[in-house]
Design a protein around this motif. Sequence first.
Motif, PDB file in Angstrom:
ATOM      1  N   ARG A 296     -18.774   6.651   4.248  1.00  0.00           N
ATOM      2  CA  ARG A 296     -17.544   6.564   5.027  1.00  0.00           C
ATOM      3  C   ARG A 296     -16.381   6.532   4.058  1.00  0.00           C
ATOM      4  O   ARG A 296     -16.571   6.386   2.842  1.00  0.00           O
ATOM      5  CB  ARG A 296     -17.528   5.330   5.929  1.00  0.00           C
ATOM      6  N   ASP A 297     -15.185   6.655   4.592  1.00  0.00           N
ATOM      7  CA  ASP A 297     -13.978   6.588   3.778  1.00  0.00           C
ATOM      8  C   ASP A 297     -13.382   5.196   3.940  1.00  0.00           C
ATOM      9  O   ASP A 297     -13.078   4.779   5.066  1.00  0.00           O
ATOM     10  CB  ASP A 297     -12.981   7.656   4.231  1.00  0.00           C
ATOM     11  N   ALA A 298     -13.258   4.474   2.846  1.00  0.00           N
ATOM     12  CA  ALA A 298     -12.692   3.129   2.884  1.00  0.00           C
ATOM     13  C   ALA A 298     -11.183   3.237   2.713  1.00  0.00           C
ATOM     14  O   ALA A 298     -10.700   3.728   1.690  1.00  0.00           O
ATOM     15  CB  ALA A 298     -13.287   2.272   1.781  1.00  0.00           C
ATOM     16  N   VAL A 299     -10.447   2.780   3.694  1.00  0.00           N
ATOM     17  CA  VAL A 299      -8.992   2.864   3.681  1.00  0.00           C
ATOM     18  C   VAL A 299      -8.416   1.452   3.645  1.00  0.00           C
ATOM     19  O   VAL A 299      -8.817   0.583   4.419  1.00  0.00           O
ATOM     20  CB  VAL A 299      -8.473   3.608   4.929  1.00  0.00           C
ATOM     21  N   VAL A 300      -7.479   1.222   2.723  1.00  0.00           N
ATOM     22  CA  VAL A 300      -6.800  -0.071   2.621  1.00  0.00           C
ATOM     23  C   VAL A 300      -5.350   0.104   3.044  1.00  0.00           C
ATOM     24  O   VAL A 300      -4.640   0.976   2.520  1.00  0.00           O
ATOM     25  CB  VAL A 300      -6.866  -0.628   1.187  1.00  0.00           C
ATOM     26  N   THR A 301      -4.914  -0.712   4.004  1.00  0.00           N
ATOM     27  CA  THR A 301      -3.511  -0.739   4.417  1.00  0.00           C
ATOM     28  C   THR A 301      -3.014  -2.179   4.322  1.00  0.00           C
ATOM     29  O   THR A 301      -3.802  -3.131   4.433  1.00  0.00           O
ATOM     30  CB  THR A 301      -3.327  -0.221   5.851  1.00  0.00           C
ATOM     31  N   VAL A 302      -1.711  -2.324   4.110  1.00  0.00           N
ATOM     32  CA  VAL A 302      -1.134  -3.667   4.001  1.00  0.00           C
ATOM     33  C   VAL A 302       0.153  -3.751   4.810  1.00  0.00           C
ATOM     34  O   VAL A 302       0.732  -2.729   5.185  1.00  0.00           O
ATOM     35  CB  VAL A 302      -0.838  -4.050   2.528  1.00  0.00           C
ATOM     36  N   GLU A 303       0.576  -4.975   5.056  1.00  0.00           N
ATOM     37  CA  GLU A 303       1.796  -5.216   5.817  1.00  0.00           C
ATOM     38  C   GLU A 303       2.968  -5.632   4.938  1.00  0.00           C
ATOM     39  O   GLU A 303       4.104  -5.728   5.414  1.00  0.00           O
ATOM     40  CB  GLU A 303       1.531  -6.302   6.863  1.00  0.00           C
ATOM     41  N   SER A 304       2.717  -5.868   3.653  1.00  0.00           N
ATOM     42  CA  SER A 304       3.789  -6.268   2.743  1.00  0.00           C
ATOM     43  C   SER A 304       3.294  -6.181   1.312  1.00  0.00           C
ATOM     44  O   SER A 304       2.087  -6.165   1.044  1.00  0.00           O
ATOM     45  CB  SER A 304       4.247  -7.697   3.026  1.00  0.00           C
ATOM     46  N   ALA A 305       4.248  -6.173   0.379  1.00  0.00           N
ATOM     47  CA  ALA A 305       3.902  -6.216  -1.034  1.00  0.00           C
ATOM     48  C   ALA A 305       3.193  -7.521  -1.371  1.00  0.00           C
ATOM     49  O   ALA A 305       2.229  -7.541  -2.151  1.00  0.00           O
ATOM     50  CB  ALA A 305       5.162  -6.062  -1.883  1.00  0.00           C
ATOM     51  N   GLU A 306       3.639  -8.608  -0.775  1.00  0.00           N
ATOM     52  CA  GLU A 306       3.050  -9.915  -1.068  1.00  0.00           C
ATOM     53  C   GLU A 306       1.582  -9.973  -0.634  1.00  0.00           C
ATOM     54  O   GLU A 306       0.759 -10.581  -1.314  1.00  0.00           O
ATOM     55  CB  GLU A 306       3.846 -11.021  -0.366  1.00  0.00           C
ATOM     56  N   GLN A 307       1.267  -9.347   0.489  1.00  0.00           N
ATOM     57  CA  GLN A 307      -0.114  -9.354   0.948  1.00  0.00           C
ATOM     58  C   GLN A 307      -1.019  -8.678  -0.078  1.00  0.00           C
ATOM     59  O   GLN A 307      -2.103  -9.178  -0.391  1.00  0.00           O
ATOM     60  CB  GLN A 307      -0.239  -8.654   2.303  1.00  0.00           C
ATOM     61  N   TYR A 308      -0.569  -7.551  -0.614  1.00  0.00           N
ATOM     62  CA  TYR A 308      -1.431  -6.866  -1.590  1.00  0.00           C
ATOM     63  C   TYR A 308      -1.464  -7.619  -2.913  1.00  0.00           C
ATOM     64  O   TYR A 308      -2.502  -7.640  -3.585  1.00  0.00           O
ATOM     65  CB  TYR A 308      -0.982  -5.427  -1.835  1.00  0.00           C
ATOM     66  N   GLU A 309      -0.377  -8.251  -3.279  1.00  0.00           N
ATOM     67  CA  GLU A 309      -0.357  -9.060  -4.497  1.00  0.00           C
ATOM     68  C   GLU A 309      -1.460 -10.113  -4.445  1.00  0.00           C
ATOM     69  O   GLU A 309      -2.222 -10.299  -5.399  1.00  0.00           O
ATOM     70  CB  GLU A 309       1.017  -9.723  -4.627  1.00  0.00           C
ATOM     71  N   HIS A 310      -1.592 -10.770  -3.297  1.00  0.00           N
ATOM     72  CA  HIS A 310      -2.637 -11.789  -3.151  1.00  0.00           C
ATOM     73  C   HIS A 310      -4.026 -11.158  -3.056  1.00  0.00           C
ATOM     74  O   HIS A 310      -4.999 -11.724  -3.559  1.00  0.00           O
ATOM     75  CB  HIS A 310      -2.342 -12.662  -1.933  1.00  0.00           C
TER      76      HIS A 310
ATOM     77  N   ARG B 130       4.850   0.421  -1.816  1.00  0.00           N
ATOM     78  CA  ARG B 130       5.490   1.733  -1.893  1.00  0.00           C
ATOM     79  C   ARG B 130       4.527   2.819  -1.406  1.00  0.00           C
ATOM     80  O   ARG B 130       4.912   3.714  -0.641  1.00  0.00           O
ATOM     81  CB  ARG B 130       5.927   2.005  -3.324  1.00  0.00           C
ATOM     82  N   ARG B 131       3.276   2.745  -1.834  1.00  0.00           N
ATOM     83  CA  ARG B 131       2.280   3.723  -1.378  1.00  0.00           C
ATOM     84  C   ARG B 131       2.063   3.622   0.133  1.00  0.00           C
ATOM     85  O   ARG B 131       1.891   4.632   0.810  1.00  0.00           O
ATOM     86  CB  ARG B 131       0.954   3.498  -2.113  1.00  0.00           C
ATOM     87  N   GLN B 132       2.039   2.398   0.637  1.00  0.00           N
ATOM     88  CA  GLN B 132       1.864   2.211   2.083  1.00  0.00           C
ATOM     89  C   GLN B 132       2.982   2.904   2.853  1.00  0.00           C
ATOM     90  O   GLN B 132       2.743   3.595   3.854  1.00  0.00           O
ATOM     91  CB  GLN B 132       1.836   0.715   2.402  1.00  0.00           C
ATOM     92  N   ARG B 133       4.211   2.729   2.398  1.00  0.00           N
ATOM     93  CA  ARG B 133       5.347   3.333   3.097  1.00  0.00           C
ATOM     94  C   ARG B 133       5.343   4.854   2.967  1.00  0.00           C
ATOM     95  O   ARG B 133       5.677   5.563   3.916  1.00  0.00           O
ATOM     96  CB  ARG B 133       6.664   2.769   2.550  1.00  0.00           C
ATOM     97  N   GLU B 134       4.939   5.362   1.813  1.00  0.00           N
ATOM     98  CA  GLU B 134       4.989   6.803   1.574  1.00  0.00           C
ATOM     99  C   GLU B 134       3.805   7.556   2.188  1.00  0.00           C
ATOM    100  O   GLU B 134       3.970   8.676   2.664  1.00  0.00           O
ATOM    101  CB  GLU B 134       5.028   7.084   0.069  1.00  0.00           C
ATOM    102  N   ARG B 135       2.610   6.929   2.190  1.00  0.00           N
ATOM    103  CA  ARG B 135       1.385   7.626   2.559  1.00  0.00           C
ATOM    104  C   ARG B 135       0.739   7.110   3.841  1.00  0.00           C
ATOM    105  O   ARG B 135      -0.180   7.732   4.355  1.00  0.00           O
ATOM    106  CB  ARG B 135       0.356   7.521   1.420  1.00  0.00           C
ATOM    107  N   GLY B 136       1.167   5.927   4.275  1.00  0.00           N
ATOM    108  CA  GLY B 136       0.527   5.312   5.434  1.00  0.00           C
ATOM    109  C   GLY B 136      -0.695   4.503   5.075  1.00  0.00           C
ATOM    110  O   GLY B 136      -1.373   3.958   5.949  1.00  0.00           O
ATOM    111  N   HIS B 137      -1.003   4.393   3.803  1.00  0.00           N
ATOM    112  CA  HIS B 137      -2.115   3.571   3.311  1.00  0.00           C
ATOM    113  C   HIS B 137      -1.877   3.294   1.831  1.00  0.00           C
ATOM    114  O   HIS B 137      -1.100   3.993   1.175  1.00  0.00           O
ATOM    115  CB  HIS B 137      -3.464   4.268   3.509  1.00  0.00           C
TER     116      HIS B 137
END
Length: 280
Positions: A213-227, A259-266
């Motif tokens: 399968r394709d594993a896709v990671v999305t986030v709701e904020s920079a802080e979420q991914y930082e953690h 930035r990637r989330q905003r530009e690519r949707g993931h």
Amino acid sequence: MTASAVEIQARTLAGYADASRLRQVQDRDWVLDQLTTAPQTLIDLGSGIGQLLQAALERFPELRLAVGLERSEHRLAEAAERLRPYGARVALHQADLTAPEPLPHRAEVITQTSVLHWLHPDEERIFAWAAAHLAPGGRFLLTTYHPARDAHGLGGEDELVRDALVALGTPQDAVPGVFERGGVLPIAVRTRTVDDLARVLGPHLAVDGHLERDAVVTVESAEQYEHFHAATFGDYYSRLVPAERRAAFFRAVGESAWRRQRERGHVSHMPVRLWQLTPR
């Protein structure tokens, strides 16, 4: 100098219950969905905070013994608290999976989800261990991630780290040298290719089948991914920068992800394979 909260999180690998929702929950359910009958004994290699073991115990009331092997003392302590209600149905062991000790258990099912890359280049040892600890007719269910890599071997999380290093002033073409001098092997190299892994496991285990399968990671904020990065990768990458710049490094990783989330949707996507393995 006082360490930031994220630096402390990285040292202790804390907060994984929240971070794992971005990716690991998908692996856990995917693996357990392959079990059509309840095993008597299940061993999870790299059991972390015990989430897969708990899910298996809840899903299969007939499961007699759920065994976890984990290196991190902090994660073992969290797992012990999480699994306390299951009493004698749980056995947790602190273990280095690059040199695991034999256990007096034979399991119908052994699992390992998104851990194998941390064992590079000694993966064959855990394959031999698993083959020796499977009961007759047992299966080893293994998930591995396979990000695309560039000419320098960078891919997956390495790309976000490259972005962070560049944001902190490292020229982009100098990043591979920073990895090399810092003794950090790119995760995209650690994961090996499917063909390379098949050669390594071949002497001990047979491939009975696989799913992808394709594993896709999305986030709701920079802080979420930082953690997420701190809880998942600890200080593996942050040692590439001086101690006084590590808080800024974690922030830069989060900003790159956002930035990637905003530009690519993931943030990222990559193939993940579920290997269904049996002893030779």
